[in-house]
Write a protein that holds these residues in place. Structure first.
Motif, PDB file in Angstrom:
ATOM      1  N   GLU B 200       0.779  -1.233   0.000  1.00 48.79           N
ATOM      2  CA  GLU B 200       0.000   0.000   0.000  1.00 48.79           C
ATOM      3  C   GLU B 200       0.814   1.288   0.000  1.00 48.79           C
ATOM      4  O   GLU B 200       0.333   2.324  -0.443  1.00 48.79           O
ATOM      5  N   VAL B 201       2.027   1.205   0.556  1.00 49.13           N
ATOM      6  CA  VAL B 201       2.756   2.449   0.740  1.00 49.13           C
ATOM      7  C   VAL B 201       3.794   2.701  -0.362  1.00 49.13           C
ATOM      8  O   VAL B 201       4.031   3.835  -0.769  1.00 49.13           O
ATOM      9  N   ALA B 202       4.369   1.598  -0.847  1.00 55.11           N
ATOM     10  CA  ALA B 202       5.481   1.739  -1.790  1.00 55.11           C
ATOM     11  C   ALA B 202       5.139   2.639  -2.971  1.00 55.11           C
ATOM     12  O   ALA B 202       5.882   3.558  -3.304  1.00 55.11           O
ATOM     13  N   HIS B 203       4.003   2.407  -3.577  1.00 52.56           N
ATOM     14  CA  HIS B 203       3.704   3.179  -4.789  1.00 52.56           C
ATOM     15  C   HIS B 203       3.456   4.656  -4.486  1.00 52.56           C
ATOM     16  O   HIS B 203       3.782   5.522  -5.273  1.00 52.56           O
ATOM     17  N   VAL B 204       2.919   4.935  -3.326  1.00 48.33           N
ATOM     18  CA  VAL B 204       2.714   6.327  -2.949  1.00 48.33           C
ATOM     19  C   VAL B 204       4.061   7.027  -2.772  1.00 48.33           C
ATOM     20  O   VAL B 204       4.264   8.151  -3.216  1.00 48.33           O
ATOM     21  N   LEU B 205       4.956   6.288  -2.090  1.00 47.36           N
ATOM     22  CA  LEU B 205       6.288   6.861  -1.875  1.00 47.36           C
ATOM     23  C   LEU B 205       6.966   7.158  -3.217  1.00 47.36           C
ATOM     24  O   LEU B 205       7.547   8.213  -3.418  1.00 47.36           O
ATOM     25  N   ARG B 206       6.860   6.196  -4.100  1.00 41.15           N
ATOM     26  CA  ARG B 206       7.554   6.352  -5.387  1.00 41.15           C
ATOM     27  C   ARG B 206       7.099   7.619  -6.100  1.00 41.15           C
ATOM     28  O   ARG B 206       7.871   8.316  -6.730  1.00 41.15           O
ATOM     29  N   GLU B 207       5.850   7.899  -5.962  1.00 41.89           N
ATOM     30  CA  GLU B 207       5.321   9.097  -6.617  1.00 41.89           C
ATOM     31  C   GLU B 207       5.899  10.385  -6.046  1.00 41.89           C
ATOM     32  O   GLU B 207       6.193  11.316  -6.769  1.00 41.89           O
ATOM     33  N   HIS B 208       6.042  10.398  -4.732  1.00 37.63           N
ATOM     34  CA  HIS B 208       6.351  11.681  -4.095  1.00 37.63           C
ATOM     35  C   HIS B 208       7.804  11.894  -3.749  1.00 37.63           C
ATOM     36  O   HIS B 208       8.199  12.987  -3.394  1.00 37.63           O
ATOM     37  N   ILE B 209       8.595  10.844  -3.796  1.00 35.07           N
ATOM     38  CA  ILE B 209       9.937  10.969  -3.235  1.00 35.07           C
ATOM     39  C   ILE B 209      11.014  10.615  -4.244  1.00 35.07           C
ATOM     40  O   ILE B 209      10.896   9.641  -4.986  1.00 35.07           O
ATOM     41  N   GLN B 210      12.078  11.435  -4.257  1.00 35.59           N
ATOM     42  CA  GLN B 210      13.152  11.244  -5.223  1.00 35.59           C
ATOM     43  C   GLN B 210      13.951   9.969  -4.972  1.00 35.59           C
ATOM     44  O   GLN B 210      13.932   9.039  -5.763  1.00 35.59           O
ATOM     45  N   SER B 211      14.664   9.935  -3.829  1.00 35.88           N
ATOM     46  CA  SER B 211      15.560   8.799  -3.583  1.00 35.88           C
ATOM     47  C   SER B 211      14.763   7.647  -2.970  1.00 35.88           C
ATOM     48  O   SER B 211      15.068   7.160  -1.888  1.00 35.88           O
ATOM     49  N   TYR B 212      13.778   7.280  -3.709  1.00 34.77           N
ATOM     50  CA  TYR B 212      12.831   6.256  -3.291  1.00 34.77           C
ATOM     51  C   TYR B 212      13.513   4.980  -2.817  1.00 34.77           C
ATOM     52  O   TYR B 212      13.166   4.400  -1.785  1.00 34.77           O
ATOM     53  N   ASP B 213      14.491   4.536  -3.590  1.00 37.85           N
ATOM     54  CA  ASP B 213      15.173   3.276  -3.286  1.00 37.85           C
ATOM     55  C   ASP B 213      15.788   3.248  -1.901  1.00 37.85           C
ATOM     56  O   ASP B 213      15.505   2.375  -1.100  1.00 37.85           O
ATOM     57  N   HIS B 214      16.628   4.247  -1.670  1.00 33.58           N
ATOM     58  CA  HIS B 214      17.337   4.287  -0.403  1.00 33.58           C
ATOM     59  C   HIS B 214      16.356   4.377   0.759  1.00 33.58           C
ATOM     60  O   HIS B 214      16.501   3.702   1.777  1.00 33.58           O
ATOM     61  N   MET B 215      15.378   5.228   0.577  1.00 33.69           N
ATOM     62  CA  MET B 215      14.421   5.451   1.660  1.00 33.69           C
ATOM     63  C   MET B 215      13.656   4.176   2.002  1.00 33.69           C
ATOM     64  O   MET B 215      13.436   3.861   3.167  1.00 33.69           O
ATOM     65  N   LEU B 216      13.279   3.465   0.976  1.00 30.66           N
ATOM     66  CA  LEU B 216      12.497   2.257   1.215  1.00 30.66           C
ATOM     67  C   LEU B 216      13.349   1.223   1.954  1.00 30.66           C
ATOM     68  O   LEU B 216      12.889   0.561   2.885  1.00 30.66           O
ATOM     69  N   ARG B 217      14.606   1.131   1.524  1.00 29.09           N
ATOM     70  CA  ARG B 217      15.505   0.197   2.175  1.00 29.09           C
ATOM     71  C   ARG B 217      15.690   0.587   3.642  1.00 29.09           C
ATOM     72  O   ARG B 217      15.652  -0.250   4.540  1.00 29.09           O
ATOM     73  N   MET B 218      15.871   1.867   3.829  1.00 27.79           N
ATOM     74  CA  MET B 218      16.096   2.361   5.179  1.00 27.79           C
ATOM     75  C   MET B 218      14.901   2.067   6.087  1.00 27.79           C
ATOM     76  O   MET B 218      15.046   1.589   7.206  1.00 27.79           O
ATOM     77  N   ILE B 219      13.746   2.319   5.570  1.00 29.40           N
ATOM     78  CA  ILE B 219      12.568   2.158   6.430  1.00 29.40           C
ATOM     79  C   ILE B 219      12.297   0.675   6.689  1.00 29.40           C
ATOM     80  O   ILE B 219      11.858   0.292   7.770  1.00 29.40           O
ATOM     81  N   SER B 220      12.598  -0.153   5.734  1.00 31.21           N
ATOM     82  CA  SER B 220      12.434  -1.588   5.945  1.00 31.21           C
ATOM     83  C   SER B 220      13.375  -2.057   7.039  1.00 31.21           C
ATOM     84  O   SER B 220      13.019  -2.845   7.911  1.00 31.21           O
ATOM     85  N   TYR B 221      14.594  -1.532   6.991  1.00 26.85           N
ATOM     86  CA  TYR B 221      15.567  -1.889   8.012  1.00 26.85           C
ATOM     87  C   TYR B 221      15.100  -1.452   9.390  1.00 26.85           C
ATOM     88  O   TYR B 221      15.206  -2.184  10.375  1.00 26.85           O
ATOM     89  N   SER B 222      14.537  -0.269   9.450  1.00 27.99           N
ATOM     90  CA  SER B 222      14.088   0.250  10.745  1.00 27.99           C
ATOM     91  C   SER B 222      12.968  -0.579  11.337  1.00 27.99           C
ATOM     92  O   SER B 222      12.841  -0.699  12.550  1.00 27.99           O
ATOM     93  N   LEU B 223      12.180  -1.120  10.458  1.00 26.66           N
ATOM     94  CA  LEU B 223      11.017  -1.858  10.955  1.00 26.66           C
ATOM     95  C   LEU B 223      11.329  -3.316  11.215  1.00 26.66           C
ATOM     96  O   LEU B 223      10.491  -4.062  11.696  1.00 26.66           O
ATOM     97  N   ASP B 224      12.543  -3.694  10.899  1.00 25.00           N
ATOM     98  CA  ASP B 224      12.963  -5.060  11.152  1.00 25.00           C
ATOM     99  C   ASP B 224      13.283  -5.177  12.636  1.00 25.00           C
ATOM    100  O   ASP B 224      14.329  -4.759  13.097  1.00 25.00           O
ATOM    101  N   LEU B 225      12.360  -5.749  13.373  1.00 23.48           N
ATOM    102  CA  LEU B 225      12.456  -5.686  14.824  1.00 23.48           C
ATOM    103  C   LEU B 225      13.569  -6.556  15.378  1.00 23.48           C
ATOM    104  O   LEU B 225      13.800  -7.667  14.923  1.00 23.48           O
ATOM    105  N   ASN B 226      14.229  -6.037  16.379  1.00 25.65           N
ATOM    106  CA  ASN B 226      15.237  -6.813  17.084  1.00 25.65           C
ATOM    107  C   ASN B 226      14.607  -7.989  17.800  1.00 25.65           C
ATOM    108  O   ASN B 226      14.994  -9.129  17.642  1.00 25.65           O
ATOM    109  N   ALA B 227      13.663  -7.667  18.631  1.00 21.27           N
ATOM    110  CA  ALA B 227      13.133  -8.669  19.539  1.00 21.27           C
ATOM    111  C   ALA B 227      11.693  -8.967  19.187  1.00 21.27           C
ATOM    112  O   ALA B 227      10.872  -8.077  19.146  1.00 21.27           O
ATOM    113  N   PRO B 228      11.380 -10.232  18.941  1.00 13.74           N
ATOM    114  CA  PRO B 228       9.986 -10.590  18.714  1.00 13.74           C
ATOM    115  C   PRO B 228       9.178 -10.420  19.994  1.00 13.74           C
ATOM    116  O   PRO B 228       7.993 -10.187  19.962  1.00 13.74           O
TER     117      PRO B 228
END
Lengths: 344, 344
Positions: B200-228
């Motif tokens: 749901e979010v990826a395509h919206v981001l792509r529309e509005h943001i330049q460095s889409y790739d880096h940002m998406l990678r970054m946010i995925s990393y942030s949401l990768d939880l340490n502790a279940p």
DNA sequence: TTTAGCACTCGCTTCATTAGAGTGCTAACA
DNA sequence: TGTTAGCACTCTAATGAAGCGAGTGCTAAA
């Protein structure tokens, strides 16, 4: 003063005992290649060394064991030249070549590699959180009555407190307060926050906010830091493997100290000036650590001490090797942090 | 099937052994007031009980000790009625009457009181973070190249990740992204975030943001939880005091398990349904825990399990008392959490 | 000053002995 | 038929004696 021959004997006794953990007798010594004189001579010298308090017997007819004073002299004057293996150096440097952006993780890794390489216990005291500068304060409402206050520092340290936030307080007030706080407090070291709020922020808040009292109490509570500095331990259980702790009572005493952590905090805080510091046995002045030595090093940026990194082992520990390892880790850590903190 | 008399003898043997830690002989038993028959009779009955596998000897002419099967039967059928002292009850309830707003603190306190009261080790598994719902995401720039991404959940749980944020990315883009994320993802359980972003979010981001790739990678990393899920241990060192672990090797094995923590995580996760569960010795299927029992209880809100709370002790542990204490803590914890979570 | 030699001390291990706790079995008893 | 007293037996734990080995201190000679 000790003669050269006495120094030689003392050094070999300590080296041998560190290596094998057994009291060293005159016969064993006489077989060492560095030693050209007989066991009887050695016995005479050892009697002198004992009288001077550098070595002692475990019982009346046993070989000799270094005393605390003996270790002290050894560490101060007799340390053999350092030689780290290629392996050790690589293991340590591999950490610092990884892409790590989090201070906590870097410190944790450093502690872990040190405890792995030495088989002792490692303690690292992180930079004093108090000196970090506030980057931002956020208040996130959770439900009708509570919110979570989040503090972020310039080093990326994050601390949170859950606070009460009665529904009677208008959200706009909360927003206003957060704005005021961020405006006035960004860049202020955490330790000065409370003062700064009293002197500079309080009166502004009173002007703009209705439930001034509650809010001020709440924000003071949020800024009351849990930890003055973060501490990381690694290899706690390594001490189990040290033969000196096969005595269950000594072990208990030591593990209690390790588990409590607060003694370490005290000890590591004590180390102010730069460089390596070795505290042997009772020099640490902690019950349960009579049979332990603590080697501490500081890491720093621009000559300013940030934190302390330490290895805890039995008094019979490999001083030379541990000191070298510790030095290496501390300087590498300092280097990496210098790069980070430069960019501010 | 066991006769009443056999049951009586089994029960007394287990009770006595739990109490004193010594093998129980026929003479000792014959002196108990509940027992009206002679030591010879007892010997006959014990021989039968041994043949059936409920008790065993430590050596050929020793008294009897409960076997694992014996403990099992005792726990399943012979548990003496519970009687907590006033003191115990008060100690526990005092915690829940304090004004605590933080889940972590409440859980930590619960663990601590349990380990203090029992002198065993307590493990608590917090609610699965995955199921918490996102309250907000924040990205706080630290310097030219890094920022800290902060996730807050509806339960007040806060997690942070330091990420790279090249200066080439315009701040307005970051802000835009954070807005989009918060708009679309608030209220979504953390475990679904990754999916949701993709769908749901990826395509919206792509529309509005330049460095889409880096940002998406970054946010995925942030949401990768340490502790279940968060886990809290208390009283790790209590096991040192148990006489069964005066054997240094057994102790080592056990402390390794305790230190590792991951085995506990596995064991506590296993407990799905409500209620108390007792796992004795090898039933846990963990090396080093052959001489331990683990008693687990779940705490829940509206009948839905949130987490698990457990006490680890020697197989020779006070089952009856621990079960009661655990029950009390678990229900109190459930009650408090029900109040909290009701308000959402 | 150094060394060889010797008597001596202590810890550790082995072995034997003993006391004590507990068992299994048998035979007598209710 | 179930219960009990009695007894031989087994094993542990504690104790003590004996021997070994490592190491010392002291003395006298080189």
């Amino acid at each position: 003063m000790l003669t050269d021959r006495q120094l030689l004997i003392l050094k070999i006794i300590v080296d041998d005992f560190i290596r094998f953990g057994q009291p060293v007798g005159s016969r064993t010594l006489s077989k060492k290649e560095q030693i050209t004189f007989s066991s009887a001579t050695i016995r005479n010298e050892m009697a002198d060394l004992e009288e001077l308090g550098f070595i002692e017997k475990t019982h009346i007819s046993s070989g000799r064991v270094p005393s605390q004073k003996g270790y002290r002299y050894y560490v101060d004057h007799l340390l053999p030249p350092v030689q780290l293996t290629q392996k050790d150096v690589q293991a340590i440097q591999s950490i610092f070549h990884e892409q790590i952006y989090e201070l906590e993780k870097l410190i944790e890794k450093s502690a872990q590699i040190l405890s792995d390489l030495t088989n002792y216990t490692t303690v690292v005291l992180g930079p004093s959180v108090k000196e970090h500068k506030l980057k931002t304060i956020q208040i996130v409402p959770l439900n009708a009555e509570t919110a979570v206050a989040i503090i972020v520092t310039d080093t990326g340290y994050v601390e949170k407190h859950v606070v009460t936030l009665p529904s009677s307080i208008p959200p706009s007030d909360v927003e206003k307060m957060v704005n005021i706080l961020n405006e006035r407090l960004t860049g202020v070291p955490l330790e000065d926050l409370t003062d700064k709020i009293q002197t500079e922020v309080a009166h502004v808040l009173r002007e703009h906010i209705q439930s001034y009292d509650h809010m001020l109490r709440m924000i003071s509570y949020s800024l009351d830091l849990n930890a003055p500095a973060q501490m990381f331990l690694s290899g706690k259980m390594n001490m189990l493997r040290q033969p000196e702790f096969s005595d269950i009572d000594k072990l208990r005493a030591l593990l209690n100290v390790i588990e409590q952590e607060k003694e370490f905090y005290r000890l590591l805080r004590k180390h102010k000036q730069q460089g390596i510091q070795v505290k042997i046995g009772t020099e640490n002045d902690v019950e349960g650590m009579e049979n332990c030595s603590l080697i501490t090093a500081t890491y720093s940026v621009d000559g300013e001490k940030l934190g302390t990194i330490a290895v805890l082992g039995p008094t019979r520990m490999e001083y030379s090797r541990v000191i070298s390892l510790l030095n290496l880790v501390a300087t590498d850590l300092s280097k990496v942090l210098s790069v980070w903190y430069q960019k501010d």
